[in-house]
Design an enzyme around this catalytic site. Structure first.
Site, PDB file in Angstrom:
ATOM      1  N   GLU A 436      15.328  -0.248 -90.570  1.00  0.00           N
ATOM      2  CA  GLU A 436      15.214   0.905 -91.466  1.00  0.00           C
ATOM      3  C   GLU A 436      13.930   0.843 -92.291  1.00  0.00           C
ATOM      4  O   GLU A 436      13.935   1.089 -93.496  1.00  0.00           O
ATOM      5  CB  GLU A 436      16.435   0.976 -92.396  1.00  0.00           C
ATOM      6  CG  GLU A 436      17.724   1.181 -91.635  1.00  0.00           C
ATOM      7  CD  GLU A 436      18.938   1.424 -92.520  1.00  0.00           C
ATOM      8  OE1 GLU A 436      18.815   1.371 -93.753  1.00  0.00           O
ATOM      9  OE2 GLU A 436      20.015   1.685 -91.953  1.00  0.00           O
ATOM     10  N   GLU A 512      23.447  -0.649 -85.995  1.00  0.00           N
ATOM     11  CA  GLU A 512      24.208  -0.951 -87.206  1.00  0.00           C
ATOM     12  C   GLU A 512      25.274   0.123 -87.317  1.00  0.00           C
ATOM     13  O   GLU A 512      24.960   1.314 -87.285  1.00  0.00           O
ATOM     14  CB  GLU A 512      23.262  -0.925 -88.406  1.00  0.00           C
ATOM     15  CG  GLU A 512      23.688  -1.826 -89.524  1.00  0.00           C
ATOM     16  CD  GLU A 512      22.591  -1.950 -90.577  1.00  0.00           C
ATOM     17  OE1 GLU A 512      21.487  -2.423 -90.245  1.00  0.00           O
ATOM     18  OE2 GLU A 512      22.850  -1.558 -91.718  1.00  0.00           O
TER      19      GLU A 512
HETATM   20  C1  GAL Z   1      21.911  -0.232 -93.991  1.00  0.00           C
HETATM   21  C2  GAL Z   1      20.996  -1.438 -94.119  1.00  0.00           C
HETATM   22  C3  GAL Z   1      21.771  -2.705 -94.388  1.00  0.00           C
HETATM   23  C4  GAL Z   1      22.774  -2.460 -95.462  1.00  0.00           C
HETATM   24  C5  GAL Z   1      23.696  -1.360 -95.025  1.00  0.00           C
HETATM   25  C6  GAL Z   1      24.834  -1.064 -95.954  1.00  0.00           C
HETATM   26  O1  GAL Z   1      21.247   0.934 -94.235  1.00  0.00           O
HETATM   27  O2  GAL Z   1      20.257  -1.600 -92.950  1.00  0.00           O
HETATM   28  O3  GAL Z   1      20.880  -3.724 -94.768  1.00  0.00           O
HETATM   29  O4  GAL Z   1      22.088  -2.114 -96.610  1.00  0.00           O
HETATM   30  O5  GAL Z   1      22.936  -0.185 -94.893  1.00  0.00           O
HETATM   31  O6  GAL Z   1      25.582   0.031 -95.457  1.00  0.00           O
END
Ligand code: GAL
Length: 823
Positions: A436, A512
């Site tokens: 991100e 993710e």
């Molecule tokens: C994502 C990020 C992670 C964590 C997560 C929490 O956007 O890549 O590091 O912050 O959100 O939902």
């Protein structure tokens, strides 16, 4: 796109060999610098000088995390920020974002450095597996090198800094800036430090590269490139390599002389007959043992452990390992080990991977940085596929003092070290160049992505490059996503079809997913799907229906993964809770650790564990009921019951009265496809029981939860009954507060005191309560929702170690664990 297999070098094995082989002992030593370090927090003038008096400093052993001992405070790294990734519109004060622990500032480490066998014709090198952060390394008062990024491994040649007399001083200065991280980074020499002593003619650090470009049932071609330094072709250099299988049998040998045209590199092509392939289910490893000779003199000996496997990433099809199509059942994990902080410990990592195996996971994304080498070696041995990730930001910052300040000068060196260290490991399947990163939408961001991807391809053409992307519109329209080998999307299940039509790759990854939040054993009523939901007790509901405004419940991702054949699986945020980022309580001290984990900070499974297990672990039956069934005051009130199971249907009974049968099936509500839910159950104390049926309607399993009485006794359940007496090994003992009948008291918060005697010590405790300020290393802690975990560490003397647990008003308990030599 076709990517070939490849794999790894293991300095740890080299040490074993040198100890048992006198010839090798002369050629190479790999010495772990663990004991007799002196440490102080704060900056100290002249601390690098040999004559400096450090006797008042604390004596510590490395790996060491100076901040995990606390105390917690809302003022440690207080951040006034607007988190753009979380769609925040204005800056607010975040107290627990980086864990509320005192990791900011300077710390010094010092140690005498004996260099056995050093003298003319020898050389010495220091290898740091990771140092948090901004490491300045001094030998005998002179600076030998600097490395800013706290997560990467690096090494310095110290030959010319050493005293021939053998009396040397090593000093390391580390400094962590405020507002440099989005989670708890840890502090200090939190990973191992190695001293390597070799001949002048030697194989450099990470000096081999193995690939297996051709694999058939009959043979595998193994291509080994070995660099050589400090010698020349006139010395008649020769490399003798033996490949051994897991049982130690030699399966291939080759002796190669260095030719004038070879430069400083041997290339050897060997053939392994009837190769046994590496996979998560069959983590078979081979070792290439190379001996470097100058004429008849043995100069160096080097072990490269590797695996034989092939994989492909194919448009419209996805990912295949050894010719078998499969989807990643992955988790993202931060590097901390909960109550141990960032200090690396192999036993703690092994326990995490053991729990993940039971979950049915087969892959880990090392978010958002390079892992400890021990994790990568364990992933090889235990069978996990890894995405090794480099950065959380590039040029455009996410936090004020983050990696962006080093990016231009250091990013290439950091990527090169990452790839060189880990490219021989069969577990490593992909490299990630970022998570991100705000450069996704910044002018020039696509160019940076290309530069980083090209560096990775140059250093390792066998694996694809990915990145975790969240700015969907930007990356799909500006060419960023199109240029990556494998596009990875964070939290965009509803947009996969659009990405499929717009991107050339015709495959993608849930890099993710979910970010569902829950607190182990905590249930909130009414039971509703909610975003950013907060409660006065700083906990989130374990009905697994609460997420963030950008994230989802697990089931929403499952629907897409099951529907779209070009998806390659998912990496859930996260396998384990971690220190820092206490969303949705970022602004609500004392919350200071995450709520995202499938397991809590103590490694205890939350209910969600069984939801993923029912999907990911086909070999074990899963039948799990929630919530608990001890609700004094809720009599007659609606108390929904969920069952996470891999059986298709089940019937629920309250005190023997059927609540009906539920069957998983297609529905507009994603949850109904993956969970069995009885929404109108009225609570009555007694028994809650579920009977599961297989596809033929046969009753095949049952599970019962009973209403608990008053807390009566402590029950201890250890995960290990014997430990290795190496001063490092750990047993994790689950502590349960139970009623007289042995039911868990699901709301018990009794304080438990610990005493460890015999051949070990109390190391830490954790209860998974993200809002508890109790210190991990103190031998007492309150139970959270009836449970906590105590960590017992073996000493280096064999014997018995006993853990005793007592609590006011509770019958106490004890457990004895044997320690001895490794089997
Ligand atoms: C994502 C990020 C992670 C964590 C997560 C929490 O956007 O890549 O590091 O912050 O959100 O939902």
């Amino acid at each position: 796109m076709r990517f070939f297999p490849s794999f790894l070098s293991l300095p740890g094995l080299a040490l074993l060999l040198t100890l048992t082989n006198p010839a090798a002992a002369q050629s190479r030593q790999d010495i772990l610098l663990t004991s007799n370090w002196k440490f102080t927090k704060g900056d100290v003038a002249n601390a690098a000088q040999p004559g400096f008096k450090d006797d008042k400093w604390q004596t510590v052993s490395v790996p060491h995390d100076w901040a995990i001992y606390g105390p917690f405070s809302s003022t440690n790294d207080l951040q006034q920020v607007k988190i753009e990734q979380n769609n925040e519109k204005q800056a607010t004060t975040k107290a627990g974002r980086t864990g509320g622990l005192p990791f900011i500032g300077t710390g010094w480490y010092r140690r005498r450095l004996a260099v056995p066998g050093f003298g003319p014709g020898k050389r010495a090198e220091l290898v740091f597996d990771g140092a948090m952060s901004n490491a300045h390394v001094f030998v005998n008062g002179k600076e030998v090198g600097y490395w800013p990024y706290g997560y990467n491994s690096f090494h310095f040649d110290i030959t010319s800094f050493l005293n021939p007399s053998g009396d040397n001083t090593l000093a390391v200065r580390l400094e962590n800036q405020p507002e440099a991280s989005r989670w708890y980074p840890g502090a200090g020499l939190y990973r191992n430090v190695h001293l390597l002593v070799t001949d002048e003619v030697h194989i450099p650090v990470w000096g081999t590269y193995i690939t297996t470009p051709d694999i058939t049932a009959d043979f595998a071609k193994v291509k080994l490139r070995t660099e050589v330094a400090g010698g020349s072709v006139t010395q008649n250099l020769r490399l003798d390599t033996e490949i051994r299988d897991a049982a130690g049998t030699v399966v291939a040998t080759l002796s190669t002389a260095l030719a004038a045209t070879d430069g400083q590199q041997f290339e050897q092509n060997l053939v392994v007959p009837q190769p046994r392939l590496w996979s998560p289910e069959t983590p078979v490893l081979y070792t290439a043992s190379s001996k470097l000779y100058a004429g008849s003199a043995l100069k160096d000996e080097y072990q490269t452990r590797f695996g034989i496997r092939s994989f492909t990433f194919e448009a419209n099809k996805g990912f295949s390992l050894n010719g078998q199509l499969r989807r990643f059942r992955g988790v993202c994990n931060h590097h901390d080990l909960g109550p141990l902080g960032a200090a690396i410990n192999t036993a703690a990592l092994r326990r995490q991977l053991t729990l993940l195996k039971d979950l049915g996971a087969d892959a880990i994304r090392t978010t958002h940085n390079m892992p400890a080498p021990e994790l990568v070696s364990l992933a090889d041995e235990m069978g996990f596929m890894l995405i090794v990730e480099s950065f959380d930001e590039w040029k455009k910052p996410k936090v004020k003092n983050g990696y962006s300040q080093y990016f231009d000068e250091w990013s290439e060196r950091d990527v090169v070290n990452m790839v060189h260290r880990d490219r021989n490991h069969p577990s490593v399947i992909m490299w990630s160049i970022g998570n991100e990163v705000p450069d996704q939408w910044a002018p020039g961001g696509t160019k940076i992505a290309k530069r980083l991807q090209d560096i990775v391809h140059r250093e390792d053409p066998t694996r694809p490059v990915t990145a975790g992307m969240d700015q969907f519109d930007a990356v799909v329209n500006n060419g960023f996503a199109a240029l990556l080998d494998v596009p990875g999307f964070n939290y965009k299940p509803h947009r996969y079809p659009e990405a499929y039509t717009k991107l050339p790759q015709a495959l993608m990854l849930g890099s993710e997913t979910a970010s569902t939040v829950s607190s182990r054993g905590v249930y909130k009523f009414p039971v509703v799907v909610a975003k950013d939901k907060k409660y006065p007790d700083n906990q989130s509901s374990s009905y697994d229906l609460e997420a963030c405004n950008w994230s989802q419940t697990p089931d929403e991702e499952f629907v897409q993964q099951d529907a779209l054949n070009y998806l390659m699986g998912e990496f859930v945020w996260t396998g384990f809770d971690y220190l820092g980022e206490p969303t949705p309580y970022d602004e609500s001290w004392p919350s200071h650790s995450s709520y995202f984990g499938i397991m809590d900070l103590a490694g205890l499974p939350k209910d969600r564990f069984y939801l993923y297990r029912s999907r990911w672990n086909p070999t074990a039956p899963t039948l799990h009921l929630l919530p608990h069934w001890t609700w004094p005051g809720r009599e007659g009130q609606t108390t929904p019951v969920f069952c996470y199971t891999n059986y298709p249907s089940a019937e629920l009974f309250v005190n023997g009265v059927s609540q009906g049968r539920q069957t998983k099936g297609p529905s507009d509500k994603p949850q109904t496809r993956y969970r069995l839910m009885w929404s109108d159950v009225k609570y009555a104390p007694g028994s809650l029981k579920v009977v599961a049926y297989d596809a033929q309607g046969k009753a095949v399993g049952e599970e019962e939860v009973r209403t608990a009485g008053k807390p009566h006794h402590i029950k201890l359940v250890t995960d290990r009954s014997s430990l290795v007496a190496d001063g490092q090994d750990l047993a994790y003992v689950t502590v349960r507060v139970e009623d007289a009948q042995g039911n868990l008291c699901p709301e018990a918060a009794n304080e438990v005191q610990f005493k460890v005697s015999g051949a070990g010590k109390f190391r830490a405790a954790a209860n998974g309560n993200a809002a508890s300020l109790e210190l991990f290393h103190e031998p007492h802690m309150k139970a959270f929702q009836g449970q906590l975990v105590a960590v017992v560490q073996a000493s280096d003397k064999a014997g018995n170690v006993q853990l005793q647990a007592t609590g006011k008003g509770l019958k106490s308990a004890a457990v004895t664990i044997q320690t001895g030599s490794a089997k």
